[in-house]
Design a protein around this motif. Structure first.
Motif, PDB file in Angstrom:
ATOM      1  N   ARG A 167      40.175  43.597  15.556  1.00 29.35           N
ATOM      2  CA  ARG A 167      40.100  44.371  14.308  1.00 29.35           C
ATOM      3  C   ARG A 167      41.489  44.811  13.851  1.00 29.35           C
ATOM      4  NH1 ARG A 167      37.849  49.272  16.162  1.00 29.35           N
ATOM      5  NH2 ARG A 167      40.037  49.830  16.537  1.00 29.35           N
ATOM      6  N   ASP A 168      42.273  45.380  14.766  1.00 30.17           N
ATOM      7  CA  ASP A 168      43.577  45.927  14.381  1.00 30.17           C
ATOM      8  C   ASP A 168      44.593  44.839  14.066  1.00 30.17           C
ATOM      9  OD1 ASP A 168      42.467  48.373  14.706  1.00 30.17           O
ATOM     10  OD2 ASP A 168      43.713  49.004  16.392  1.00 30.17           O
ATOM     11  N   ILE A 169      44.549  43.738  14.805  1.00 28.26           N
ATOM     12  CA  ILE A 169      45.494  42.640  14.546  1.00 28.26           C
ATOM     13  C   ILE A 169      45.254  42.061  13.157  1.00 28.26           C
ATOM     14  CG2 ILE A 169      46.092  40.287  15.228  1.00 28.26           C
ATOM     15  CD1 ILE A 169      45.501  41.214  18.159  1.00 28.26           C
ATOM     16  N   LEU A 170      43.991  41.827  12.821  1.00 33.56           N
ATOM     17  CA  LEU A 170      43.676  41.278  11.501  1.00 33.56           C
ATOM     18  C   LEU A 170      44.036  42.254  10.386  1.00 33.56           C
ATOM     19  CD1 LEU A 170      40.235  39.570  12.259  1.00 33.56           C
ATOM     20  CD2 LEU A 170      42.475  38.460  11.994  1.00 33.56           C
ATOM     21  N   GLU A 171      43.787  43.531  10.628  1.00 36.00           N
ATOM     22  CA  GLU A 171      44.098  44.543   9.614  1.00 36.00           C
ATOM     23  C   GLU A 171      45.605  44.652   9.392  1.00 36.00           C
ATOM     24  OE1 GLU A 171      43.448  49.330   8.768  1.00 36.00           O
ATOM     25  OE2 GLU A 171      42.143  48.279  10.203  1.00 36.00           O
ATOM     26  N   LEU A 172      46.373  44.636  10.467  1.00 38.75           N
ATOM     27  CA  LEU A 172      47.825  44.748  10.345  1.00 38.75           C
ATOM     28  C   LEU A 172      48.413  43.522   9.650  1.00 38.75           C
ATOM     29  CD1 LEU A 172      48.621  46.224  13.866  1.00 38.75           C
ATOM     30  CD2 LEU A 172      48.978  47.374  11.667  1.00 38.75           C
ATOM     31  N   ASP A 173      47.849  42.362   9.919  1.00 41.81           N
ATOM     32  CA  ASP A 173      48.334  41.147   9.272  1.00 41.81           C
ATOM     33  C   ASP A 173      48.102  41.207   7.768  1.00 41.81           C
ATOM     34  OD1 ASP A 173      49.514  38.494   9.614  1.00 41.81           O
ATOM     35  OD2 ASP A 173      47.575  37.735   8.943  1.00 41.81           O
ATOM     36  N   ALA A 174      47.014  41.867   7.377  1.00 39.56           N
ATOM     37  CA  ALA A 174      46.721  42.015   5.942  1.00 39.56           C
ATOM     38  C   ALA A 174      47.582  43.104   5.306  1.00 39.56           C
ATOM     39  CB  ALA A 174      45.239  42.332   5.746  1.00 39.56           C
ATOM     40  N   LEU A 175      47.931  44.138   6.077  1.00 41.99           N
ATOM     41  CA  LEU A 175      48.675  45.276   5.545  1.00 41.99           C
ATOM     42  C   LEU A 175      50.162  44.994   5.382  1.00 41.99           C
ATOM     43  CD1 LEU A 175      47.125  48.314   7.498  1.00 41.99           C
ATOM     44  CD2 LEU A 175      47.029  47.916   5.013  1.00 41.99           C
ATOM     45  N   TYR A 176      50.730  44.203   6.276  1.00 47.19           N
ATOM     46  CA  TYR A 176      52.183  44.051   6.318  1.00 47.19           C
ATOM     47  C   TYR A 176      52.607  42.603   6.035  1.00 47.19           C
ATOM     48  CZ  TYR A 176      52.499  48.674   8.490  1.00 47.19           C
ATOM     49  OH  TYR A 176      52.425  50.026   8.740  1.00 47.19           O
ATOM     50  N   GLU A 177      53.592  42.445   5.166  1.00 44.91           N
ATOM     51  CA  GLU A 177      54.157  41.118   4.952  1.00 44.91           C
ATOM     52  C   GLU A 177      54.912  40.650   6.181  1.00 44.91           C
ATOM     53  OE1 GLU A 177      56.524  40.862   1.478  1.00 44.91           O
ATOM     54  OE2 GLU A 177      54.926  41.513   0.108  1.00 44.91           O
ATOM     55  N   ARG A 178      55.455  41.601   6.933  1.00 46.30           N
ATOM     56  CA  ARG A 178      56.232  41.267   8.124  1.00 46.30           C
ATOM     57  C   ARG A 178      55.514  41.856   9.338  1.00 46.30           C
ATOM     58  NH1 ARG A 178      62.594  41.651   6.465  1.00 46.30           N
ATOM     59  NH2 ARG A 178      62.634  39.691   7.601  1.00 46.30           N
ATOM     60  N   PHE A 179      54.620  41.044   9.890  1.00 44.61           N
ATOM     61  CA  PHE A 179      53.835  41.465  11.051  1.00 44.61           C
ATOM     62  C   PHE A 179      53.930  40.389  12.131  1.00 44.61           C
ATOM     63  CE2 PHE A 179      49.720  40.993  13.331  1.00 44.61           C
ATOM     64  CZ  PHE A 179      49.834  42.114  14.134  1.00 44.61           C
ATOM     65  N   MET A 180      54.153  40.834  13.376  1.00 45.23           N
ATOM     66  CA  MET A 180      54.234  39.919  14.513  1.00 45.23           C
ATOM     67  C   MET A 180      53.231  40.335  15.586  1.00 45.23           C
ATOM     68  SD  MET A 180      56.033  37.288  15.946  1.00 45.23           S
ATOM     69  CE  MET A 180      57.770  37.256  15.470  1.00 45.23           C
ATOM     70  N   LEU A 181      52.400  39.385  16.012  1.00 46.46           N
ATOM     71  CA  LEU A 181      51.540  39.585  17.177  1.00 46.46           C
ATOM     72  C   LEU A 181      52.339  39.165  18.404  1.00 46.46           C
ATOM     73  CD1 LEU A 181      48.901  40.047  18.735  1.00 46.46           C
ATOM     74  CD2 LEU A 181      48.175  37.750  18.037  1.00 46.46           C
ATOM     75  N   VAL A 182      52.485  40.073  19.345  1.00 43.75           N
ATOM     76  CA  VAL A 182      53.289  39.838  20.548  1.00 43.75           C
ATOM     77  C   VAL A 182      52.377  39.837  21.760  1.00 43.75           C
ATOM     78  CG1 VAL A 182      55.178  40.701  21.984  1.00 43.75           C
ATOM     79  CG2 VAL A 182      55.300  40.926  19.490  1.00 43.75           C
ATOM     80  N   LEU A 183      52.537  38.840  22.633  1.00 44.56           N
ATOM     81  CA  LEU A 183      51.667  38.682  23.794  1.00 44.56           C
ATOM     82  C   LEU A 183      52.456  38.922  25.074  1.00 44.56           C
ATOM     83  CD1 LEU A 183      50.022  35.494  22.361  1.00 44.56           C
ATOM     84  CD2 LEU A 183      48.901  37.718  22.567  1.00 44.56           C
ATOM     85  N   ASN A 184      52.274  40.113  25.634  1.00 47.05           N
ATOM     86  CA  ASN A 184      52.910  40.510  26.893  1.00 47.05           C
ATOM     87  C   ASN A 184      51.943  40.175  28.034  1.00 47.05           C
ATOM     88  OD1 ASN A 184      53.361  43.719  28.492  1.00 47.05           O
ATOM     89  ND2 ASN A 184      54.572  41.872  28.849  1.00 47.05           N
ATOM     90  N   THR A 185      51.740  38.879  28.221  1.00 45.09           N
ATOM     91  CA  THR A 185      50.738  38.408  29.175  1.00 45.09           C
ATOM     92  C   THR A 185      51.357  37.401  30.134  1.00 45.09           C
ATOM     93  OG1 THR A 185      49.991  36.523  27.850  1.00 45.09           O
ATOM     94  CG2 THR A 185      48.975  38.654  27.382  1.00 45.09           C
ATOM     95  N   GLY A 186      50.721  37.262  31.302  1.00 44.66           N
ATOM     96  CA  GLY A 186      51.184  36.294  32.283  1.00 44.66           C
ATOM     97  C   GLY A 186      50.494  34.954  32.171  1.00 44.66           C
ATOM     98  N   GLY A 187      49.534  34.832  31.290  1.00 44.32           N
ATOM     99  CA  GLY A 187      48.784  33.595  31.120  1.00 44.32           C
ATOM    100  C   GLY A 187      48.054  33.606  29.795  1.00 44.32           C
ATOM    101  N   PRO A 188      47.299  32.549  29.509  1.00 43.91           N
ATOM    102  CA  PRO A 188      46.650  32.425  28.206  1.00 43.91           C
ATOM    103  C   PRO A 188      45.616  33.510  27.924  1.00 43.91           C
ATOM    104  CG  PRO A 188      46.773  30.286  29.290  1.00 43.91           C
ATOM    105  CD  PRO A 188      47.163  31.313  30.317  1.00 43.91           C
ATOM    106  N   VAL A 189      45.526  33.853  26.662  1.00 44.58           N
ATOM    107  CA  VAL A 189      44.476  34.696  26.104  1.00 44.58           C
ATOM    108  C   VAL A 189      43.843  33.885  24.979  1.00 44.58           C
ATOM    109  CG1 VAL A 189      43.990  36.830  24.847  1.00 44.58           C
ATOM    110  CG2 VAL A 189      45.663  36.836  26.704  1.00 44.58           C
ATOM    111  N   ASP A 190      42.539  33.979  24.850  1.00 44.97           N
ATOM    112  CA  ASP A 190      41.838  33.250  23.794  1.00 44.97           C
ATOM    113  C   ASP A 190      42.185  33.864  22.442  1.00 44.97           C
ATOM    114  OD1 ASP A 190      40.098  32.068  22.008  1.00 44.97           O
ATOM    115  OD2 ASP A 190      38.322  32.284  23.271  1.00 44.97           O
TER     116      ASP A 190
END
Length: 814
Positions: A167-190
């Motif tokens: 919900r929040d990732i999609l909302e932020l992508d719509a709100l901001y022209e400059r939005f980055m999703l960052v993945l602080n993970t050790g392996g894949p996430v769906d």
């Protein structure tokens, strides 16, 4: 914070390559940012940044810079602190609930509560918090942690995103022209629910400087140039034949079709394929040519930076082999090369060389490696799905290697056979080169006779009594230490060391080998004091903070009491051992930069010199068979070539320091944490050799590590540590391994409901295993009894002990 000179030097060397470990999955030109600005930073990873996984992969570094701190230091004005505070309250409540689950789950899994808790990690909680921080740009940091002792789950908050995150990732992508999703993970996430987000960065887990490294990339001070070493797909896209998460038996039904070998063969389009990764700039690859010379093929290609930022690109060469008798994947990685930093408009010609013998297939029926006759299509690209054929190597008749002995025969094993979705008939007209079969020199040695060092037994070993000799076969043990060895507090010479060889024979000039865990740096106690008995960790010693965090207060008290060791007297001088936390194995491999890997190995070797460690229990190069394996973050890739090459590079770096060595692990097929001490991996000989042993063979032949660690699990009904065909046949005879072979840390745990017994110390010695670790009185007595009853000969134990002694002499400079 005052850092010592070596710390500053090591951290700067690590930081210089961290952007190469990051993988840019999506971009729309909105990044990098020109200057620090008002930034809305959301997500668990902003404040609770994960620098690495738990268990042996944990490093007790001097400090860790989280993303919140790194962004603030870089000059960003973070406007979302109220959100971060509110999330902390949600997280604290969720942890209380999680702690109560640990004991119940341990009982259900029939596992020891302490070892079970070592790997237990909490899924991200759901929350409902407003996104009302005004800003010029925004980031959302998804964070996941996993570790030794437990596997991941395909559930919300682990492999799957939570509803709150989506919900929040999609909302932020719509709100901001400059939005980055960052993945602080050790392996894949769906990422399928958010796959249309414009900017996505796999930050990974980069050690102590993770927060600063992200700030560098957001501001364009460093450029992401990593490539995936594991396929990122929607959870339901992964191969359905993978048999995973079963307590006693794990059937490797997918065979050799692991990762991209499966996706590319069946034509399944993953979200982000193996080898994939973008940059802030763009590249063009052209003028790709092959130059065969005997069995060696050298490929050159011109790579030009066609964009407006500096950057690096990776040329990947794949081979599609003909199918005659043997079914094969659509293509397999044969080699790779990374450019230097190219400025806009700059070009570089890179070179990749490989031997055709290295892409041979294993024939289960004839027990040999072979190159079948036909056309071998060479492909060049920048990921496994964008390869373009550029040449054909023609082999007119089959080339067969010398016969080899089976490592772990299973007459009931069957090999999966997937039908290729594409046809080799569609290949365009290309340059053809005929390969002379007589030029192919297979890398596999005949093993008609196993190695026997019995004629070279040092006099010191021959002179030992049976009782003394057996001490050489087990690690240094103390009945008082007990569980301390599980988490790396068994040493007396170096505080927080994972283990040592015996000190019982010091009066005979046989000093102990000191071992420290890894693989994201040395895992030692931060603080310690010394007395006449040796070095003692202060506080919780090397116990990872994350482990304590998930335990209930009573369990925390028990574990702390068991591991903190001796209390320092008031007058004791407290010393410190600050080790550098380097990127996790997966992140390091994502750099596709072997020079950087060797640099980090050199850094670790220097710290081994400083702290008196002889053997580093790393690198770990097991295969990413399933994205659910809890320790995948320690491992490099789903591909054995990547795994072997990076293990070799790290080994070269460490062993450039005389007397310091790596211990490559866990050999082999250690691909599941559930019931890891007693689980049986069933597979064909071909699957074992082509996927799960190949990386070990590459590392041994290229770098000759001083030690190797077998795995906990069984393969086809026999513990790897008890398998003479593996140790003497494959490792020592086929691969030419000259170092020592030790077990993983085998304990007598009272686990109920398991089918197989723990590894037997006497059978390990008889198989050519040199050290049973970490050692106990029961293990010592087991080998002594095996010697007395004839299960193992004195000659065999002398051979094992001779290898240990030679290594001791080498590490001490004798």
């Amino acid at each position: 914070m005052n850092l010592l000179d070596y710390e500053q030097d090591h951290l700067s060397r690590v930081r210089a390559g961290l952007s190469e470990c990051m993988v840019l999955l999506k971009k729309n030109g909105a990044f990098p940012l020109e200057n620090p600005c008002r930034l809305a930073a959301y997500g668990s990873g902003v404040r609770h940044t994960v620098k690495g996984g738990t268990g042996s992969g944990e490093v007790n570094s001097h400090f860790t810079v989280n993303i919140e701190q790194g962004l603030t230091e870089a000059g960003f004005d973070l406007t979302s602190k109220d959100w971060l505070d509110a999330y902390d309250a949600v997280l604290a409540k969720a942890k209380k609930t999680f702690r109560r689950q640990v004991r119940r789950e341990a009982r259900t899994a029939h596992e020891n509560i302490i070892t079970f808790a070592m790997g237990s990690t909490m899924c991200e909680p759901e929350y409902d918090l407003p996104l009302n921080a005004g800003a010029d740009a925004a980031v959302y940091v998804v964070s996941r942690i996993s570790g030794e002792g437990a596997d991941r789950k395909p559930v919300s908050g682990d492999v799957l995103l939570t509803e709150s995150e989506i919900r929040d990732i999609l909302e932020l992508d719509a709100l901001y022209e400059r939005f980055m999703l960052v993945l602080n993970t050790g392996g894949p996430v769906d990422l399928s629910p958010v796959k249309d987000i414009s900017n996505i960065l796999v930050l990974s887990q980069l050690g102590a400087e993770t927060g600063r490294a992200l700030a560098d990339v957001l501001l364009g001070k460093a450029v992401p140039s990593g490539k995936l070493t594991t396929t990122w797909a929607a959870w339901d896209q992964y191969c359905k034949r993978i048999h995973f998460g079963y307590n006693d038996e794990t059937e490797y039904r997918e065979g050799i079709y692991v990762g991209y070998r499966y996706f590319d063969t069946v034509g399944e389009k993953a979200l982000f394929p193996f080898g994939y990764g973008l940059s802030y700039t763009d590249f063009a690859v052209d003028h790709v040519h092959a130059f065969p010379d005997g069995s060696t093929v050298t490929v050159t290609a011109r790579i030009e930076n066609t964009g407006s930022f500096a950057g690096k690109e990776v040329l990947q060469i794949y081979v599609t082999a003909p199918e005659v008798r043997l079914k094969k994947p659509w293509q397999e990685l044969a080699g790779f090369a990374k450019t230097t930093l190219l400025q806009p408009g700059e070009a570089q010609t890179v070179q990749v060389a490989f031997d055709m013998a290295d892409i041979a297939s294993f024939d289960d029926e004839r027990l040999c490696y072979c190159l079948e006759p036909g056309k071998y299509i060479l492909r060049a690209g920048t990921s496994s799905t964008d390869t373009v054929p550029f040449a054909v190597i023609v082999l007119t008749k089959e080339v067969v290697s010398a016969q080899v002995k089976p490592v772990a025969p299973d007459p009931n094993a069957t090999l999966a056979k997937f039908v290729r979705s594409a046809s080799m008939d569609d290949i365009p007209e290309l340059p053809h080169f005929e390969l002379d079969p007589m030029c192919v020199q297979m890398p596999v040695l005949a093993c008609d006779k196993e190695q026997d060092d019995g004629n070279d037994i040092p006099a010191e070993i021959s002179a030992l009594s049976d009782e003394e000799l057996v001490y050489m076969a087990v690690g240094r043990f103390s009945e008082q230490k007990g569980f301390a060895s599980v988490i790396g507090n068994a040493g007396s010479h170096v505080a927080g060391a994972a283990g040592e060889t015996t000190s019982k024979l010091a009066d005979k000039g046989i000093t102990p080998l000191i071992m420290a865990d890894g693989p994201a740096g040395l895992r030692l106690a931060k603080a310690y004091f010394e007395d006449e008995e040796g070095a003692h960790a202060v506080g919780t010693g090397p116990l990872p903070e994350g482990m304590l965090d998930v335990l209930s207060p009573p369990l925390r008290k028990i574990l702390t009491t068991l591991t903190k060791g001796k209390k320092p007297p008031k007058e004791a001088e407290i010393n410190h051992q600050y080790c550098t936390a380097i990127p996790i194995g997966t992140a390091l491999a994502q750099s596709w930069n072997l020079d950087y890997a060797e640099t980090l190995g050199d850094l670790v070797g220097a710290e081994m010199d400083r702290f008196g460690v002889d053997l580093w229990l790393a690198p770990a190069l097991n295969i990413h068979r399933s994205i659910l394996c809890g320790r995948n973050f320690e491992y490099f890739s789903e591909d054995p070539l990547i795994s072997g090459k990076f293990a070799a590079a790290i080994t070269r770096g460490v062993q450039s320091h005389p007397g310091r060595g790596t211990t490559i692990k866990h050999c082999a097929a250690n691909n599941q944490e559930l019931n890891r001490y007693y689980n049986n991996s069933s597979m064909s000989e071909r699957t074992l050799r082509e996927i799960y042993l190949k990386g070990f063979a590459i590392c041994i032949r290229e770098a000759q590590p001083l030690a190797l660690m077998t795995s906990y699990n069984l393969i086809n009904g026999r513990h790897t540590s008890e398998n003479r065909s593996l140790i003497e046949g494959f490792l020592r005879t086929e691969c030419g391994f000259k170092g020592i072979v030790m077990t993983d840390w085998v304990f007598s745990l009272k686990n109920r409901g398991v089918k197989y017994a723990r590894a037997h110390a006497g059978r390990v010695a008889a198989a050519g295993g040199d050290l049973f670790m970490p050692g106990s009185m029961a293990d010592y007595e087991s080998i002594l009894k095996a010697l007395k009853t004839g299960m193992v000969s004195r000659r065999q134990i002398e051979m094992n002990a001779a290898r240990v002694l030679r290594l001791i002499r080498k590490t001490k400079g004798d």
